[in-house]
Design a protein around this motif. Sequence first.
Motif, PDB file in Angstrom:
ATOM      1  N   HIS A   1      -3.696   7.100   6.009  1.00 47.85           N
ATOM      2  CA  HIS A   1      -3.973   5.874   5.272  1.00 47.85           C
ATOM      3  C   HIS A   1      -5.480   5.630   5.282  1.00 47.85           C
ATOM      4  O   HIS A   1      -6.092   5.395   4.255  1.00 47.85           O
ATOM      5  CB  HIS A   1      -3.218   4.715   5.909  1.00 47.85           C
ATOM      6  CG  HIS A   1      -3.177   3.478   5.067  1.00 47.85           C
ATOM      7  ND1 HIS A   1      -2.814   2.255   5.573  1.00 47.85           N
ATOM      8  CD2 HIS A   1      -3.453   3.271   3.766  1.00 47.85           C
ATOM      9  CE1 HIS A   1      -2.868   1.335   4.617  1.00 47.85           C
ATOM     10  NE2 HIS A   1      -3.248   1.936   3.507  1.00 47.85           N
TER      11      HIS A   1
ATOM     12  N   GLU B   1      -3.520   3.706  13.652  1.00 49.28           N
ATOM     13  CA  GLU B   1      -3.053   4.939  13.009  1.00 49.28           C
ATOM     14  C   GLU B   1      -3.327   6.154  13.888  1.00 49.28           C
ATOM     15  O   GLU B   1      -2.476   7.039  14.034  1.00 49.28           O
ATOM     16  CB  GLU B   1      -3.728   5.096  11.652  1.00 49.28           C
ATOM     17  CG  GLU B   1      -3.166   6.247  10.829  1.00 49.28           C
ATOM     18  CD  GLU B   1      -3.616   6.218   9.378  1.00 49.28           C
ATOM     19  OE1 GLU B   1      -2.999   6.929   8.560  1.00 49.28           O
ATOM     20  OE2 GLU B   1      -4.579   5.490   9.059  1.00 49.28           O
TER      21      GLU B   1
ATOM     22  N   CYS C   1       0.803  -1.232   0.000  1.00 50.52           N
ATOM     23  CA  CYS C   1       0.000   0.000   0.000  1.00 50.52           C
ATOM     24  C   CYS C   1       0.834   1.278   0.000  1.00 50.52           C
ATOM     25  O   CYS C   1       0.350   2.336  -0.392  1.00 50.52           O
ATOM     26  CB  CYS C   1      -0.936   0.025   1.209  1.00 50.52           C
ATOM     27  SG  CYS C   1      -2.089  -1.342   1.281  1.00 50.52           S
ATOM     28  N   SER C   2       2.082   1.187   0.451  1.00 51.83           N
ATOM     29  CA  SER C   2       2.916   2.382   0.564  1.00 51.83           C
ATOM     30  C   SER C   2       3.782   2.623  -0.662  1.00 51.83           C
ATOM     31  O   SER C   2       4.602   3.545  -0.671  1.00 51.83           O
ATOM     32  CB  SER C   2       3.813   2.271   1.800  1.00 51.83           C
ATOM     33  OG  SER C   2       4.682   1.153   1.681  1.00 51.83           O
TER      34      SER C   2
ATOM     35  N   THR D   1      -7.887   3.280   6.270  1.00 54.24           N
ATOM     36  CA  THR D   1      -8.479   2.122   5.606  1.00 54.24           C
ATOM     37  C   THR D   1      -9.919   1.865   6.032  1.00 54.24           C
ATOM     38  O   THR D   1     -10.651   1.162   5.341  1.00 54.24           O
ATOM     39  CB  THR D   1      -7.658   0.853   5.901  1.00 54.24           C
ATOM     40  OG1 THR D   1      -7.633   0.631   7.313  1.00 54.24           O
ATOM     41  CG2 THR D   1      -6.253   0.987   5.364  1.00 54.24           C
TER      42      THR D   1
END
Length: 352
Positions: A322, A333, A186-187, A324
């Motif tokens: 992020h 997070e 994802c990064s 999600t």
Amino acid sequence: MTQHKLSDAKKYTGLEVAVVGMSGRFPGAPDLAAFWDNLRHGVESVCFFSEEELIADGRNPDVVRRPDYVGANAYMGDKEYFDAPFFNYRPDEAALMDPQIRLFHECVWNAIEDAGYDPNSPSFKAGLFAGASCNVNWELYAQLVNREGLVDEYSASLLRNANFMATMTSYALNLRGPSVFMDTACSTSLVAIHMACKSLLMGECNVAIAGGASVKNRSKEGYIYQEGMITSRDGHCRAFDEASSGTVAGDGVGVVVLKTLKNALLDKDHIYAIIKGTGINNDGSTKVGYTAPSIDGQTEAILMAQKWAGVAPDSISFVETHGTGTHLGDPIEIEALRRVFGNSSRQYCALG
């Protein structure tokens, strides 16, 4: 889009990187202007499909009718089209090329054009740092459609493999700096930007292009929902919301053109934004599982970026997360951000 001046130089450390060009294609947004308009108006770009639509598009009726099947995803329109002659590919070569590679070619060109540069200029030494998704289905499909050998097998094996996206694009556009393909899940795109910034500061190139592509072959398809996994129960992603149940996968391609801030100011480039610092690390094994996020890892990465940038946490007014929407990811997070920014009675930093 602030105009920066050489007289502002005393505000900078000399390690800043300027964003001087951009391009992107996303679900419901063929360009950045449309994407920004969708963001401003809160448009949800996830599409929902009926059983009839899914079955007519080739999905398995038994799977589609399962109670835990969610008929939703965020797909990009017109992803099957490609201006092959512009990039000197034959039609039969373009037909075998992974769609991610095709779209990335176009977005890199658009970003360079947006920055106002000619890649064939002798002074344009551009590095390319990029990643894409694994696409086994496309590799199998491309082998089947090339059974008659219209493209020799060696060339075909390169065209259908996303791992060659960076170097293939560099060759097509005459980019002569480092050309690196990477995959950090994802990064990936943000790691590509991190690596591009370091390459610029080390003098390996005078322009760095960074980005990524993730494009699915199919458009009208959904997924099987599994409790506690990453995907959403109902096809909606509600980051940091008590009603959240996961995320929804989607297509996208994004590219930025970077220069050191010093050179961007000297060359009077149009500057979209300034990257003051970046941070990168790995969680190691101090977490519940390989795919799980880590509070300590995220905290350290944020602190590293802030230290490199030389900025105080309370000077930051917005954090793009992020986000999600998962029960595991969101709390971790938020806790990492809380550790960095601390508790404050003053609400000064928004989350996106």
